[in-house]
Design an enzyme around this catalytic site. Sequence first.
Site: not given
Length: 373
Positions: A171, A47, A196, A99
């Site tokens: 973004d 992590r 994406k 979004y």
Amino acid sequence: MTHPATRAVRSGLVSDRHHHAVVPPIHLTANFAFPAFGTKGRYDYGRSGNPTRDLLSAALAELEGGAGGVVTATGMAAVTLVLQLVPAGGRVVAPHDCYGGTHRLLSGLARRGLLDVAFVDQRDLPEVEAALAVPTRLLWIESPSNPLLRLTDIETVARLGRAAGALVAADNTFLSPVLQRPLESGADVVVHSTTKYLNGHSDVVGGAVVAKDATVHQELCWWANCLGLVGAPFDSFLTLRGLRTLHVRIREHVANARAIVDLLHHHPAVREVHYPGIGAMVSFTLAGGVEAVPVFLDGLQHFTLAESLGGVESLVAHPATMTHASMDEETRRRAGIGGDLLRLSVGIEAAEDLVADLHAALDRALPLATAAR
């Protein structure tokens, strides 16, 4: 200076010092051995750090021109990570047409009193200035917007944000660093859904945050480790693999999109086309209204009805019932997202096949457009 396309292809290659593999290995381990009691190596727990993930974060930081990057498990984890820079009750100014997932998260946190949010039309500079007149910690920019592909003047809006004392986050999912580098236009932080274009093959869910300043990057690293928002090593490996073809994919995506936009502009079944002249996302409204949507969709051969975007395959989405379904009807109306709106993620198939497929679909919807006139 080396071209970004070369850097994308070469990122992480021949970094294996043990066996000299050309492609870097995947470090699928949850933990790392301590060299000795009281002595920690560079890595101790998955992590907190992983070599494979670090190769991807370094590549993304280099492509965006930032001081450092953090790879997250999802795009929404990346948004969540940036929001940790906002103190309790702090103010966020965001686009009214952002979004749906971002809108849902900001609205949900505001309802719980964890932050204050103002959604504004960022094309309207007086409206942005009015929103920033209230002390603001974070100015969130999404350009082009999802799904209407509205452009925000990042440089001007970022300047307003900085003058108001706000951090500026952009973004950049829809364009990628191939077509836009927001840090160069004044943003402090760039956010990606790596699901994406960066990965580009619709087989990995992930996100990333790149910071311009090393201090901000370190704070983001601390919160990513604290909250466990980081991406998995295998997902990082796949995304780094996808990144190597980013520039050539984007070229084909854009060329195909322009051919499709030309069709949409000239077909009588289309009422309005939304395309800013950059990128490979296209949205449009059908002249036949919402009743024409299933007629248009039924029979498509080369566009798959699905959420997400940026993969090599072409997709079509109905934002009102899919990507932005979490918005209430009034919020969608204000943003301009109606039931007659469709969004295309244009892939890299042969342009003539995509154009022919859409032409046939529009011809099917034409009788409804004619009846509506």
